[in-house]
Scaffold this motif. Structure first.
Motif, PDB file in Angstrom:
ATOM      1  N   ARG A  99       0.857  -1.191   0.000  1.00 54.95           N
ATOM      2  CA  ARG A  99       0.000   0.000   0.000  1.00 54.95           C
ATOM      3  C   ARG A  99       0.889   1.236   0.000  1.00 54.95           C
ATOM      4  N   PRO A 100       1.621   1.451  -1.085  1.00 54.21           N
ATOM      5  CA  PRO A 100       2.596   2.548  -1.096  1.00 54.21           C
ATOM      6  C   PRO A 100       1.938   3.924  -1.183  1.00 54.21           C
ATOM      7  N   VAL A 101       2.655   4.897  -0.692  1.00 61.35           N
ATOM      8  CA  VAL A 101       2.257   6.288  -0.860  1.00 61.35           C
ATOM      9  C   VAL A 101       3.343   6.960  -1.685  1.00 61.35           C
ATOM     10  N   GLY A 102       2.909   7.577  -2.773  1.00 60.59           N
ATOM     11  CA  GLY A 102       3.827   8.324  -3.619  1.00 60.59           C
ATOM     12  C   GLY A 102       3.801   9.794  -3.258  1.00 60.59           C
ATOM     13  N   PHE A 103       4.941  10.415  -3.378  1.00 54.58           N
ATOM     14  CA  PHE A 103       5.070  11.857  -3.180  1.00 54.58           C
ATOM     15  C   PHE A 103       5.735  12.430  -4.416  1.00 54.58           C
ATOM     16  N   VAL A 104       5.093  13.431  -5.001  1.00 57.46           N
ATOM     17  CA  VAL A 104       5.633  14.094  -6.185  1.00 57.46           C
ATOM     18  C   VAL A 104       5.725  15.577  -5.863  1.00 57.46           C
ATOM     19  N   PHE A 105       6.940  16.097  -5.929  1.00 56.33           N
ATOM     20  CA  PHE A 105       7.169  17.513  -5.654  1.00 56.33           C
ATOM     21  C   PHE A 105       7.846  18.154  -6.860  1.00 56.33           C
ATOM     22  N   ILE A 106       7.169  19.123  -7.465  1.00 55.34           N
ATOM     23  CA  ILE A 106       7.706  19.867  -8.602  1.00 55.34           C
ATOM     24  C   ILE A 106       8.109  21.248  -8.089  1.00 55.34           C
ATOM     25  N   GLU A 107       9.303  21.670  -8.420  1.00 55.95           N
ATOM     26  CA  GLU A 107       9.797  22.993  -8.033  1.00 55.95           C
ATOM     27  C   GLU A 107      10.697  23.520  -9.149  1.00 55.95           C
ATOM     28  N   ALA A 108      10.501  24.773  -9.522  1.00 55.06           N
ATOM     29  CA  ALA A 108      11.223  25.356 -10.656  1.00 55.06           C
ATOM     30  C   ALA A 108      12.673  25.708 -10.343  1.00 55.06           C
ATOM     31  N   ARG A 109      12.981  26.002  -9.104  1.00 54.05           N
ATOM     32  CA  ARG A 109      14.325  26.483  -8.773  1.00 54.05           C
ATOM     33  C   ARG A 109      15.195  25.386  -8.161  1.00 54.05           C
ATOM     34  N   LYS A 110      16.395  25.235  -8.692  1.00 49.27           N
ATOM     35  CA  LYS A 110      17.318  24.197  -8.230  1.00 49.27           C
ATOM     36  C   LYS A 110      17.698  24.384  -6.761  1.00 49.27           C
ATOM     37  N   ASP A 111      17.935  25.613  -6.314  1.00 49.22           N
ATOM     38  CA  ASP A 111      18.311  25.830  -4.919  1.00 49.22           C
ATOM     39  C   ASP A 111      17.210  25.345  -3.977  1.00 49.22           C
ATOM     40  N   ARG A 112      15.968  25.529  -4.369  1.00 49.78           N
ATOM     41  CA  ARG A 112      14.860  25.066  -3.529  1.00 49.78           C
ATOM     42  C   ARG A 112      14.693  23.544  -3.608  1.00 49.78           C
ATOM     43  N   VAL A 113      14.926  22.970  -4.784  1.00 53.42           N
ATOM     44  CA  VAL A 113      14.901  21.506  -4.921  1.00 53.42           C
ATOM     45  C   VAL A 113      15.967  20.891  -4.018  1.00 53.42           C
ATOM     46  N   ASP A 114      17.174  21.445  -4.054  1.00 57.19           N
ATOM     47  CA  ASP A 114      18.261  20.921  -3.229  1.00 57.19           C
ATOM     48  C   ASP A 114      17.926  21.041  -1.744  1.00 57.19           C
ATOM     49  N   HIS A 115      17.367  22.163  -1.344  1.00 56.34           N
ATOM     50  CA  HIS A 115      16.997  22.365   0.056  1.00 56.34           C
ATOM     51  C   HIS A 115      15.915  21.360   0.479  1.00 56.34           C
ATOM     52  N   LEU A 116      14.906  21.198  -0.368  1.00 57.03           N
ATOM     53  CA  LEU A 116      13.832  20.246  -0.076  1.00 57.03           C
ATOM     54  C   LEU A 116      14.377  18.821   0.020  1.00 57.03           C
ATOM     55  N   ASN A 117      15.256  18.442  -0.893  1.00 56.99           N
ATOM     56  CA  ASN A 117      15.857  17.105  -0.828  1.00 56.99           C
ATOM     57  C   ASN A 117      16.599  16.886   0.480  1.00 56.99           C
ATOM     58  N   GLY A 118      17.303  17.908   0.972  1.00 55.88           N
ATOM     59  CA  GLY A 118      18.000  17.788   2.250  1.00 55.88           C
ATOM     60  C   GLY A 118      17.033  17.556   3.401  1.00 55.88           C
ATOM     61  N   LEU A 119      15.932  18.283   3.402  1.00 54.29           N
ATOM     62  CA  LEU A 119      14.920  18.100   4.457  1.00 54.29           C
ATOM     63  C   LEU A 119      14.263  16.724   4.370  1.00 54.29           C
ATOM     64  N   LEU A 120      13.974  16.268   3.152  1.00 59.52           N
ATOM     65  CA  LEU A 120      13.359  14.949   2.979  1.00 59.52           C
ATOM     66  C   LEU A 120      14.319  13.844   3.397  1.00 59.52           C
ATOM     67  N   ARG A 121      15.602  14.009   3.095  1.00 59.13           N
ATOM     68  CA  ARG A 121      16.599  13.024   3.523  1.00 59.13           C
ATOM     69  C   ARG A 121      16.610  12.930   5.055  1.00 59.13           C
ATOM     70  N   ARG A 122      16.537  14.061   5.721  1.00 59.27           N
ATOM     71  CA  ARG A 122      16.519  14.070   7.184  1.00 59.27           C
ATOM     72  C   ARG A 122      15.232  13.414   7.718  1.00 59.27           C
ATOM     73  N   GLU A 123      14.092  13.734   7.108  1.00 60.00           N
ATOM     74  CA  GLU A 123      12.799  13.190   7.571  1.00 60.00           C
ATOM     75  C   GLU A 123      12.682  11.689   7.311  1.00 60.00           C
ATOM     76  N   LEU A 124      13.164  11.237   6.156  1.00 56.05           N
ATOM     77  CA  LEU A 124      13.016   9.836   5.749  1.00 56.05           C
ATOM     78  C   LEU A 124      14.241   8.984   6.069  1.00 56.05           C
TER      79      LEU A 124
END
Length: 193
Positions: free
Chosen positions: A78-103
């Motif tokens: 019963r997987p849950v998918g998460f899809v996050f679209i963001e136009a700016r690379k700096d924000r993508v990188d920041h979000l990836n860092g937070l997701l790495r910490r959370e997950l």
């Protein structure tokens, strides 16, 4: 106008909006995880960096947290998918860092073992969201899409595609003064919205 910084302070209305989103996610994930054995997907077309300078978390982290902490959390069957679209690379990188910490990881195999499918895409909502949902195999499953547009808007065509799926929901926020301000511009997109 959207902020120019990677991470910015949340205005009082943003804090209130995130509180509403958090409560909604805390109700939505348990409902779909209990009521549907096929899994679900949460997506954002304008994800941002995932947090604000004044310590408030953004909707991507609020959604992941709600899904992982519900009574019937994601699992391999019963997987849950998460899809996050963001136009700016700096924000993508920041979000990836937070997701790495959370997950605790961003490794696809490790996440799949826990029932989590994650796509963080540097791109534009209108162009890249449908393809990212295809990759996640999201169509035909419960789908919650948040389009918090900063005035950019999305076409009715995209909303109709998402809304035509059974058990799908779309939350759209936009600033109506944006339409008034640019209504006389020849490239104004208000009609398509």
């Amino acid at each position: 106008m959207p902020p120019d910084e990677t991470v910015w302070c949340a205005d009082p209305h943003t804090v209130a909006k995130q509180r509403i989103y958090r409560k909604y996610f805390q109700a939505w994930f348990p409902i779909v995880q209990q009521g549907f054995d096929c899994g679900a997907t949460y997506a954002e077309g304008f994800a941002g960096p995932g947090e604000y300078k004044n310590g408030h978390s953004g909707s991507p982290l609020n959604a992941v947290s709600a899904a992982l902490r519900c009574a019937r959390p994601p699992s391999r069957d019963r997987p849950v998918g998460f899809v996050f679209i963001e136009a700016r690379k700096d924000r993508v990188d920041h979000l990836n860092g937070l997701l790495r910490r959370e997950l605790n990881t961003l490794d696809d195999g490790s996440l799949a073992d826990r029932g989590v499918r994650l796509s963080v895409v540097k791109g534009k909502c209108e162009e890249d969201l449908p393809g990212a949902l295809n990759v996640q195999r999201s169509w035909g499953r419960p789908l919650l899409v948040v389009l918090d547009t900063w005035g950019a808007g999305v076409s009715y065509r995209l909303l109709k595609k998402i809304g035509s799926m059974r058990s799908s929901e779309v939350i759209v926020t936009f600033e109506p003064q944006h339409f008034v301000r640019f209504a006389s511009h020849p490239e104004h997109f208000g009609d398509s919205i």
